[in-house]
Design a protein around this motif. Sequence first.
Motif, PDB file in Angstrom:
ATOM      1  N   UNK A   4       0.808  -1.219   0.000  1.00  0.00           N
ATOM      2  CA  UNK A   4       0.000   0.000   0.000  1.00  0.00           C
ATOM      3  C   UNK A   4       0.846   1.276   0.000  1.00  0.00           C
ATOM      4  N   UNK A   5       1.896   1.382   0.833  1.00  0.00           N
ATOM      5  CA  UNK A   5       2.697   2.607   0.785  1.00  0.00           C
ATOM      6  C   UNK A   5       3.383   2.799  -0.573  1.00  0.00           C
ATOM      7  N   UNK A   6       3.811   1.721  -1.219  1.00  0.00           N
ATOM      8  CA  UNK A   6       4.469   1.827  -2.527  1.00  0.00           C
ATOM      9  C   UNK A   6       3.461   2.308  -3.561  1.00  0.00           C
ATOM     10  N   UNK A  10       3.507   5.758  -5.735  1.00  0.00           N
ATOM     11  CA  UNK A  10       3.383   5.735  -7.196  1.00  0.00           C
ATOM     12  C   UNK A  10       2.239   6.646  -7.654  1.00  0.00           C
ATOM     13  N   UNK A  11       1.111   6.580  -6.960  1.00  0.00           N
ATOM     14  CA  UNK A  11      -0.043   7.409  -7.298  1.00  0.00           C
ATOM     15  C   UNK A  11       0.313   8.890  -7.176  1.00  0.00           C
ATOM     16  N   UNK A  12       1.028   9.277  -6.090  1.00  0.00           N
ATOM     17  CA  UNK A  12       1.421  10.667  -5.894  1.00  0.00           C
ATOM     18  C   UNK A  12       2.391  11.127  -6.980  1.00  0.00           C
ATOM     19  N   UNK A  13       3.258  10.233  -7.435  1.00  0.00           N
ATOM     20  CA  UNK A  13       4.189  10.547  -8.513  1.00  0.00           C
ATOM     21  C   UNK A  13       3.404  10.914  -9.780  1.00  0.00           C
ATOM     22  N   UNK A  32      19.422   6.392  -7.298  1.00  0.00           N
ATOM     23  CA  UNK A  32      18.466   6.985  -6.366  1.00  0.00           C
ATOM     24  C   UNK A  32      17.262   7.470  -7.157  1.00  0.00           C
ATOM     25  N   UNK A  33      16.341   8.076  -6.474  1.00  0.00           N
ATOM     26  CA  UNK A  33      15.160   8.612  -7.152  1.00  0.00           C
ATOM     27  C   UNK A  33      14.067   7.579  -7.267  1.00  0.00           C
ATOM     28  N   UNK A  34      13.078   7.912  -8.054  1.00  0.00           N
ATOM     29  CA  UNK A  34      11.901   7.049  -8.191  1.00  0.00           C
ATOM     30  C   UNK A  34      12.138   5.941  -9.218  1.00  0.00           C
ATOM     31  N   UNK A  35      11.659   4.765  -8.955  1.00  0.00           N
ATOM     32  CA  UNK A  35      11.830   3.669  -9.910  1.00  0.00           C
ATOM     33  C   UNK A  35      10.867   3.771 -11.097  1.00  0.00           C
TER      34      UNK A  35
END
Length: 181
Positions: A4-6, A10-13, A32-35
């Motif tokens: 759920x946190x992941x 992702x949704x916020x991204x 680093x950074x978002x996958x």
Amino acid sequence: AGDAPVQEERRLFYVGMTRARETLTLGSVAGAGTPWLREIEGDWLVRIRPQVDAPPPAVVARRYRLLTLADLDLGYAGRFPPGHPVHARLGALQAGDSLQICAEGGRVLLRSGDGEPVARLSRRGSADWLPRLPEVTAATILAMIRRRREDGDPAFRETCCSEAWEFPLVEIQLGGGGVAG
């Protein structure tokens, strides 16, 4: 539950990307950074891998040391009467100014840009720094500190000629090229 946190991240991204009005720039640092940047595709997408050159070896070799209060003769200017030129020279100094650092009579002196003495290292500081002077490439004032007669021990107070004076807090650059003052 651990997913759920992941998914929320992702949704916020994606929500953040949809808020762009005209252009959107995304960046990441290697490792680093978002996958989720890897998932974005399209002919409108420009991927740039910046070329960063390593700094020259002389820059990598630089080291900085702060002269501590124990390194400095805190009462140096206080031994001169208020009208002595050292007080005017100290009053004209400010953070960012360069100083010359040199040996004189077994002690290390700090001199203003015009070569006039403004401070001296303590006996301990001089013993530590005299052998290192060939490594010194720059001395820079970080701050000016005000000292008063009553800040010293009673024996010093008797020999002190000024009620108050300034002394520089100094950063020393070692190695890495440059010219010692």
